[in-house]
Write a protein that holds these residues in place. Structure first.
Motif, PDB file in Angstrom:
ATOM      1  N   GLY A 130       0.787  -1.220   0.000  1.00  0.00           N
ATOM      2  CA  GLY A 130       0.000   0.000   0.000  1.00  0.00           C
ATOM      3  C   GLY A 130       0.821   1.273   0.000  1.00  0.00           C
ATOM      4  N   GLY A 131       1.920   1.276   0.746  1.00  0.00           N
ATOM      5  CA  GLY A 131       2.753   2.462   0.800  1.00  0.00           C
ATOM      6  C   GLY A 131       3.349   2.827  -0.548  1.00  0.00           C
ATOM      7  N   ASP A 132       3.530   1.826  -1.424  1.00  0.00           N
ATOM      8  CA  ASP A 132       4.079   2.075  -2.761  1.00  0.00           C
ATOM      9  C   ASP A 132       3.010   2.550  -3.736  1.00  0.00           C
ATOM     10  OD1 ASP A 132       6.665   1.072  -2.006  1.00  0.00           O
ATOM     11  OD2 ASP A 132       5.849  -0.956  -2.189  1.00  0.00           O
ATOM     12  N   GLN A 170     -12.756   0.580  -4.561  1.00  0.00           N
ATOM     13  CA  GLN A 170     -12.519  -0.623  -3.769  1.00  0.00           C
ATOM     14  C   GLN A 170     -11.027  -0.926  -3.662  1.00  0.00           C
ATOM     15  OE1 GLN A 170     -11.372  -3.960  -4.540  1.00  0.00           O
ATOM     16  NE2 GLN A 170     -11.685  -4.461  -2.359  1.00  0.00           N
ATOM     17  N   ILE A 171     -10.330  -0.891  -4.793  1.00  0.00           N
ATOM     18  CA  ILE A 171      -8.909  -1.215  -4.733  1.00  0.00           C
ATOM     19  C   ILE A 171      -8.122  -0.071  -4.090  1.00  0.00           C
ATOM     20  CG2 ILE A 171      -8.457  -0.414  -7.096  1.00  0.00           C
ATOM     21  CD1 ILE A 171      -6.754  -3.310  -5.174  1.00  0.00           C
ATOM     22  N   ALA A 172      -8.539   1.184  -4.328  1.00  0.00           N
ATOM     23  CA  ALA A 172      -7.857   2.315  -3.696  1.00  0.00           C
ATOM     24  C   ALA A 172      -8.073   2.296  -2.186  1.00  0.00           C
ATOM     25  CB  ALA A 172      -8.350   3.635  -4.280  1.00  0.00           C
ATOM     26  N   GLY A 173      -9.283   1.933  -1.747  1.00  0.00           N
ATOM     27  CA  GLY A 173      -9.543   1.819  -0.317  1.00  0.00           C
ATOM     28  C   GLY A 173      -8.718   0.707   0.309  1.00  0.00           C
ATOM     29  N   TRP A 174      -8.615  -0.399  -0.404  1.00  0.00           N
ATOM     30  CA  TRP A 174      -7.788  -1.520   0.073  1.00  0.00           C
ATOM     31  C   TRP A 174      -6.336  -1.104   0.213  1.00  0.00           C
ATOM     32  CZ3 TRP A 174      -8.451  -6.167   2.105  1.00  0.00           C
ATOM     33  CH2 TRP A 174      -7.384  -7.061   2.089  1.00  0.00           C
ATOM     34  N   ILE A 175      -5.828  -0.368  -0.784  1.00  0.00           N
ATOM     35  CA  ILE A 175      -4.442   0.100  -0.757  1.00  0.00           C
ATOM     36  C   ILE A 175      -4.228   1.077   0.398  1.00  0.00           C
ATOM     37  CG2 ILE A 175      -2.810   1.572  -2.018  1.00  0.00           C
ATOM     38  CD1 ILE A 175      -3.913   0.207  -4.606  1.00  0.00           C
ATOM     39  N   ALA A 176      -5.178   2.002   0.598  1.00  0.00           N
ATOM     40  CA  ALA A 176      -5.058   2.959   1.701  1.00  0.00           C
ATOM     41  C   ALA A 176      -5.057   2.244   3.044  1.00  0.00           C
ATOM     42  CB  ALA A 176      -6.201   3.977   1.642  1.00  0.00           C
ATOM     43  N   ALA A 371       6.327  -1.814   2.456  1.00  0.00           N
ATOM     44  CA  ALA A 371       5.626  -0.629   2.964  1.00  0.00           C
ATOM     45  C   ALA A 371       4.159  -0.938   3.221  1.00  0.00           C
ATOM     46  CB  ALA A 371       5.758   0.520   1.968  1.00  0.00           C
ATOM     47  N   SER A 372       3.928  -1.883   4.133  1.00  0.00           N
ATOM     48  CA  SER A 372       2.571  -2.339   4.446  1.00  0.00           C
ATOM     49  C   SER A 372       2.359  -2.323   5.947  1.00  0.00           C
ATOM     50  CB  SER A 372       2.356  -3.760   3.907  1.00  0.00           C
ATOM     51  OG  SER A 372       1.178  -4.329   4.446  1.00  0.00           O
ATOM     52  N   GLU A 373       1.345  -1.617   6.390  1.00  0.00           N
ATOM     53  CA  GLU A 373       1.008  -1.610   7.812  1.00  0.00           C
ATOM     54  C   GLU A 373       0.475  -2.970   8.250  1.00  0.00           C
ATOM     55  OE1 GLU A 373       0.268  -0.577  11.757  1.00  0.00           O
ATOM     56  OE2 GLU A 373       1.628   0.238  10.258  1.00  0.00           O
ATOM     57  N   ARG A 374      -0.115  -3.713   7.302  1.00  0.00           N
ATOM     58  CA  ARG A 374      -0.598  -5.059   7.644  1.00  0.00           C
ATOM     59  C   ARG A 374       0.555  -5.940   8.117  1.00  0.00           C
ATOM     60  NH1 ARG A 374      -5.700  -5.179   5.204  1.00  0.00           N
ATOM     61  NH2 ARG A 374      -5.855  -3.758   3.445  1.00  0.00           N
ATOM     62  N   THR A 375       1.638  -5.957   7.363  1.00  0.00           N
ATOM     63  CA  THR A 375       2.757  -6.793   7.761  1.00  0.00           C
ATOM     64  C   THR A 375       3.379  -6.277   9.061  1.00  0.00           C
ATOM     65  OG1 THR A 375       4.301  -5.532   6.383  1.00  0.00           O
ATOM     66  CG2 THR A 375       3.261  -7.449   5.387  1.00  0.00           C
ATOM     67  N   LEU A 412      10.623  -1.297  14.751  1.00  0.00           N
ATOM     68  CA  LEU A 412      10.641  -2.141  13.560  1.00  0.00           C
ATOM     69  C   LEU A 412       9.260  -2.184  12.930  1.00  0.00           C
ATOM     70  CD1 LEU A 412      12.327  -5.427  12.792  1.00  0.00           C
ATOM     71  CD2 LEU A 412       9.841  -5.400  12.759  1.00  0.00           C
ATOM     72  N   ALA A 413       8.233  -2.308  13.761  1.00  0.00           N
ATOM     73  CA  ALA A 413       6.883  -2.433  13.228  1.00  0.00           C
ATOM     74  C   ALA A 413       6.417  -1.166  12.551  1.00  0.00           C
ATOM     75  CB  ALA A 413       5.914  -2.792  14.357  1.00  0.00           C
ATOM     76  N   ALA A 414       7.002  -0.023  12.921  1.00  0.00           N
ATOM     77  CA  ALA A 414       6.541   1.224  12.337  1.00  0.00           C
ATOM     78  C   ALA A 414       6.843   1.325  10.852  1.00  0.00           C
ATOM     79  CB  ALA A 414       7.198   2.408  13.062  1.00  0.00           C
ATOM     80  N   SER A 415       7.620   0.414  10.311  1.00  0.00           N
ATOM     81  CA  SER A 415       7.963   0.494   8.890  1.00  0.00           C
ATOM     82  C   SER A 415       6.794   0.170   8.002  1.00  0.00           C
ATOM     83  CB  SER A 415       9.105  -0.482   8.581  1.00  0.00           C
ATOM     84  OG  SER A 415       8.686  -1.802   8.809  1.00  0.00           O
ATOM     85  N   GLY A 416       5.985  -0.385   8.442  1.00  0.00           N
ATOM     86  CA  GLY A 416       4.923  -0.733   7.559  1.00  0.00           C
ATOM     87  C   GLY A 416       3.592  -0.888   8.138  1.00  0.00           C
TER      88      GLY A 416
END
Length: 425
Positions: A130-132, A170-176, A371-375, A412-416
């Motif tokens: 998402g960050g990309d 839908q895909i933009a919301g998913w990415i955000a 660049a993913s907050e999920r991970t 470490l977690a703040a990276s994504g």
């Protein structure tokens, strides 16, 4: 006239699965008038109580197939109703065309170009985080809305533009959401829901509502998430494509899981079973929207394994997760990290801390440059679970390596951003 008439109109409209624009057309048809003296905005005013139907009441009732008294009488639901998808539409009307309508002519060619860009964004999300993608996704969404509002187009072209805006949202919301911008994601999902409803694309509306429900369930709003996931399934109706119903049922299963409790766990397992049955109805002759390309038995297995992990049933979760992981390669870095994180937790639940530590080390390595907050959230979850086995040498080595590298798991977690998820389910 009863002050509850607006709620009654909306309830009956949602029962039929109609948009406000569709109801306006049906009222005019019932009245036998030429043109559209009643439009979508007038229906909106009735439903919000800003105006009353008055002389239109008999035709409104006829269009809905009920008596006028059913509209003017008080609501007496037998049980608290589910929220309707209309409850989640954006404030105002951000998709209202500009009154002048003097913009450039928009035809099906531009719609086709937009469709290709939307699909390209979906494919990019399969391999990028998402960050990309957040900037190009928002840029495309703003451009699409501007094209619809400022361009001059026929009703048919306008509807197809709305469908593409809904798919793009839908895909933009998913990415955000993947980028950790949850408030922005919710606004985008609501915009897309409004577009899908205006286009009368109930399958797409269900996908948008289910996507928002998924985010709510994962960000501490479990009750809202469950209500909306169920409303998405109900709103799409029994005629939705089998793949779509399977997807909606998967999200209902996850919402029940996150809501917690024995009864919800049972409901989650029931929904998973129904999702499998729905997918089994799909065949080569079944027509499904292109955006459902990724929904298959493997994706249902992904959700099943996550539900089992969340319910702390590792004997079921571990074999499923290992099978899922055998089908992913290094190009799907985010998915690998996410699924491995669930496997690490399941192994810890199975009292296999050494194996959990080895898997956790790989999760951390994969997540480092994603660049993913999920991970990032999954890294936090895994480290917290491993901390229960801190005395095990292999676990201690992983925890110490994180501390040395990032001066604490939080850094470490703040990276994504948000637990689980894989793909667009």
């Amino acid at each position: 006239m009863s002050s509850g008439i607006g709620a009654n109109i909306r309830r009956e409209r949602d029962r039929l699965g109609w948009s406000q624009a569709r109801l306006a057309r049906e009222v005019c048809r019932a009245a036998g008038v030429i043109g559209e003296p009643v439009g979508r905005q007038e229906v909106s005013r009735w439903e919000t109580g800003k105006r009353t139907p008055r002389e239109w009441l008999p035709f409104l009732a006829a269009a809905l197939g009920i008596s006028p008294e059913a509209l003017t009488g008080p609501q007496t639901p037998a049980e608290p109703p589910l929220p309707t998808l209309a409850d989640y539409l954006p404030e105002g009307d951000p998709l209202a065309p500009l009154s002048a309508r003097e913009g450039r002519r928009v035809g099906m060619g531009q719609v086709g170009d937009l469709q290709q860009r939307v699909h390209g964004l979906r494919l990019a999300d399969d391999v990028l985080a998402g960050g990309d993608l957040i900037r190009p996704a928002l840029r495309e969404l703003r451009s699409a809305v501007r094209l619809y509002r400022e361009g001059a187009h026929t009703g048919e072209v306008g509807r197809e533009l709305l469908v593409q805006i809904g798919e793009l949202a839908q895909i933009a919301g998913w990415i955000a959401s993947d980028a950790g911008q949850h408030a922005e994601a919710e606004r985008i999902y609501r915009l897309g829901l409004g577009a899908a409803r205006q286009a009368e694309d109930h399958t797409l509306a269900g996908n948008l509502a289910g996507s928002l429900a998924y985010q709510l369930s994962n960000t501490g709003r479990e009750v809202e998430g469950l209500d909306l996931a169920r409303a998405a399934l109900h709103g799409a109706g029994p005629d939705a494509p089998p793949k779509a119903r399977a997807l909606y049922l998967d999200r209902v299963a996850w919402a029940h899981t996150k809501a917690g409790g024995v009864e919800n766990a049972q409901q989650a397992m029931r929904a998973l079973g129904e999702a499998g049955e729905a997918l089994a109805e799909d065949s080569e002759g079944t027509e499904s929207p292109a955006w459902l390309y990724w929904v298959d038995a493997g994706e249902l297995q992904v959700m099943e394994s996550r539900v089992y992990t969340e319910l702390r049933r590792p004997l079921r979760a571990v074999p499923l997760l290992r099978d899922v992981l055998s089908r992913y390669d290094a190009t799907h870095t985010r998915e690998l990290a996410l699924y491995l994180s669930w496997l690490a937790v399941a192994c810890a639940d199975a009292n296999e801390p050494e194996e959990a530590a080895a898997i956790a080390g790989r999760v951390i390595d994969l997540s480092r440059d994603v660049a993913s907050e999920r991970t990032a959230e999954r890294v936090r979850v895994v480290l917290a679970r491993l901390a229960e086995y801190a005395e095990v040498p292999e676990v201690m080595a992983v925890l110490n390596s994180v501390t040395l590298e990032s001066k604490g798991p939080e850094t470490l977690a703040a990276s994504g951003a948000d637990p689980l998820a894989g793909r667009k389910s």
